[in-house]
Design an enzyme around this catalytic site. Structure first.
Site, PDB file in Angstrom:
ATOM      1  N   GLU A  89       0.819  -1.209   0.000  1.00  0.00           N
ATOM      2  CA  GLU A  89       0.000   0.000   0.000  1.00  0.00           C
ATOM      3  C   GLU A  89       0.856   1.263   0.000  1.00  0.00           C
ATOM      4  O   GLU A  89       2.025   1.240   0.390  1.00  0.00           O
ATOM      5  CB  GLU A  89      -0.927   0.023   1.229  1.00  0.00           C
ATOM      6  CG  GLU A  89      -2.005  -1.034   1.192  1.00  0.00           C
ATOM      7  CD  GLU A  89      -2.911  -1.019   2.416  1.00  0.00           C
ATOM      8  OE1 GLU A  89      -4.120  -1.197   2.248  1.00  0.00           O
ATOM      9  OE2 GLU A  89      -2.402  -0.836   3.538  1.00  0.00           O
ATOM     10  N   CYS A 116       1.007  -0.855  15.478  1.00  0.00           N
ATOM     11  CA  CYS A 116       0.982  -0.765  14.017  1.00  0.00           C
ATOM     12  C   CYS A 116       0.305  -1.984  13.394  1.00  0.00           C
ATOM     13  O   CYS A 116       0.720  -3.127  13.618  1.00  0.00           O
ATOM     14  CB  CYS A 116       2.409  -0.624  13.488  1.00  0.00           C
ATOM     15  SG  CYS A 116       2.490  -0.444  11.694  1.00  0.00           S
ATOM     16  N   GLY A 159       6.838  -1.662   5.995  1.00  0.00           N
ATOM     17  CA  GLY A 159       8.206  -2.155   5.949  1.00  0.00           C
ATOM     18  C   GLY A 159       9.231  -1.310   6.672  1.00  0.00           C
ATOM     19  O   GLY A 159       8.990  -0.153   7.024  1.00  0.00           O
ATOM     20  N   SER A 191      12.198   6.658   7.052  1.00  0.00           N
ATOM     21  CA  SER A 191      11.853   6.361   8.439  1.00  0.00           C
ATOM     22  C   SER A 191      12.338   4.974   8.821  1.00  0.00           C
ATOM     23  O   SER A 191      12.153   4.016   8.069  1.00  0.00           O
ATOM     24  CB  SER A 191      10.332   6.445   8.625  1.00  0.00           C
ATOM     25  OG  SER A 191       9.968   6.083   9.938  1.00  0.00           O
ATOM     26  N   LEU A 215      11.111   6.231  17.386  1.00  0.00           N
ATOM     27  CA  LEU A 215      11.652   5.964  18.723  1.00  0.00           C
ATOM     28  C   LEU A 215      10.575   5.421  19.666  1.00  0.00           C
ATOM     29  O   LEU A 215      10.725   4.351  20.239  1.00  0.00           O
ATOM     30  CB  LEU A 215      12.275   7.240  19.294  1.00  0.00           C
ATOM     31  CG  LEU A 215      13.013   7.086  20.622  1.00  0.00           C
ATOM     32  CD1 LEU A 215      14.202   6.151  20.487  1.00  0.00           C
ATOM     33  CD2 LEU A 215      13.464   8.454  21.146  1.00  0.00           C
ATOM     34  N   HIS A 216       9.516   6.198  19.870  1.00  0.00           N
ATOM     35  CA  HIS A 216       8.313   5.786  20.603  1.00  0.00           C
ATOM     36  C   HIS A 216       8.496   5.570  22.104  1.00  0.00           C
ATOM     37  O   HIS A 216       7.514   5.323  22.812  1.00  0.00           O
ATOM     38  CB  HIS A 216       7.683   4.546  19.969  1.00  0.00           C
ATOM     39  CG  HIS A 216       7.417   4.695  18.508  1.00  0.00           C
ATOM     40  ND1 HIS A 216       6.617   5.697  18.008  1.00  0.00           N
ATOM     41  CD2 HIS A 216       7.877   3.998  17.432  1.00  0.00           C
ATOM     42  CE1 HIS A 216       6.575   5.595  16.691  1.00  0.00           C
ATOM     43  NE2 HIS A 216       7.342   4.592  16.319  1.00  0.00           N
ATOM     44  N   CYS A 333      -1.195   6.833   9.780  1.00  0.00           N
ATOM     45  CA  CYS A 333       0.023   6.204  10.287  1.00  0.00           C
ATOM     46  C   CYS A 333      -0.310   5.007  11.169  1.00  0.00           C
ATOM     47  O   CYS A 333      -1.093   5.113  12.108  1.00  0.00           O
ATOM     48  CB  CYS A 333       0.817   7.237  11.081  1.00  0.00           C
ATOM     49  SG  CYS A 333       2.363   6.613  11.758  1.00  0.00           S
TER      50      CYS A 333
END
Length: 355
Positions: A89, A116, A159, A191, A215-216, A333
């Site tokens: 996608e 995700c 990916g 990214s 990072l998160h 996202c």
């Protein structure tokens, strides 16, 4: 004519590698990347014999089917069926002063980030350089644009780009090539979840593209809860590579941070993040969680997102919030999951597109 999968992918070639002699190569490159030709028969300033020879040996498209799902906010999710039947996608995002595409580099993703939907799919395979580029070319064709009218590319779709670096680098070189898409390096963002070896390699390639680190979390313990593969790469090791990239390229690094309720949204974590980024030319992009069916996590409420952003700004960290686009069609996202929105809304493609 040979079946498409039996032909060679012409989009794998740099302009100087294209078939033909001298200025014929320049003509073909112009048709591909300036005019967005989707069939060799459109290349009317080439001799008929050359057009027919090209069609016998090369293919222009990497997709057997293209489906488009428009969002109420103007963005469009594209679902591509590849020639081997696998799917990936991309997302088209028009803004007032620019047109942006978010491209995938894999079928699925091996990182498995808990927030995700792509990670929940697992890893299918790497995309080729041609398959990465054709996402942009097909979107431009569908939108009635010259490929060169799309001036912003973010490799933030399905990916992990740094685990498909050979194909990603080839695609990026064609994007930047003056006789191809002629994109400015500062308009291309890659990214990564944080693969130190890949970050060092990207720095040595010196393409000048922007780096965004997913990072998160500011500490390893929390990050491992969010990203299962994070145990392989401690934050200290990743940050060392990021600082090397910044020193080498002089490009500001973006840090992506998806806020999850009760997991990584405490103000002490904002303070720890500010400490981690001290001395680095950095920008934090806070991402409110975009829900998807079966997600094991929940998003931070809007008030918490704003409070986290204000704390970072108070500490001198340049910060913005990336409010969702395309959420209603699963294009935001973290939502790319190869799912057809319900109800199904197809935007017809021009005849022959994707073939």
């Amino acid at each position: 004519m040979a079946a498409s999968h039996a032909l060679k992918p012409i989009l794998e070639l740099l302009p100087e590698e294209l078939p033909g002699e001298g200025y014929r190569r320049a003509q073909i490159a112009h048709w591909l990347y300036a005019k967005g030709a989707r069939d060799f028969s459109e290349m009317t300033d080439l001799p008929k014999a050359l057009r027919e020879a090209l069609a016998r040996e090369w293919r222009l498209s990497e997709f057997s089917l293209v489906q488009a799902f428009p969002s109420q906010d103007g963005s469009v999710k594209y679902l591509f069926t590849l020639l081997d039947g696998k799917k990936t996608e991309a997302v088209y995002m028009p803004y007032e002063n620019r047109k942006t595409v978010c491209l995938s580099t894999m079928v699925g993703c091996p990182a498995g980030c808990t927030f995700c939907a792509t990670g929940a799919l697992g890893f299918g395979r790497n995309l080729t350089a041609a398959e990465i580029l054709d996402q942009l070319l097909t979107i431009a064709y569908h939108q009635g644009l010259s490929p060169r009218e799309i001036r912003n590319v973010v490799l933030m779709g399905m990916g992990e780009p740094l685990l498909n670096l050979r194909n990603v680098l080839k695609a990026v070189r064609i994007m930047l090539h003056k006789k191809a898409l002629a994109l400015s390096p500062r308009r291309v963002t890659l990214s990564t979840v944080g693969i130190p070896k890949g970050i060092y390699r990207l720095a040595e390639e010196d393409l000048g593209v922007r780096l965004a680190l997913s990072l998160h979390a500011p500490d390893d313990e929390t990050r491992r809860k969010i990203i299962p593969t994070a145990h392989r790469y401690p934050i200290a090791e990743i940050m060392e590579a990021v600082r090397h990239y910044h020193a080498k390229t002089k490009r500001r690094v973006t840090f992506e941070y998806t806020l999850l309720k009760g997991v990584n949204d405490h103000l002490w974590q904002a303070r720890l993040l500010a400490k981690l980024l001290k001395g680095l030319s950095a920008h934090v992009n806070l991402i409110p969680f975009n829900p998807w069916e079966g997600a094991p996590v929940a998003g931070t409420p809007k008030a918490g997102v704003l409070a986290f952003a204000e704390e970072l700004k108070r500490l001198g960290v340049p910060t913005s919030i990336r409010w969702s686009r395309g959420q209603d069609v699963g294009a935001a996202c973290g939502q790319l999951a190869l799912k057809v929105p319900r109800p199904l809304t197809l935007t017809p493609l021009p005849e022959g597109a994707g073939r």
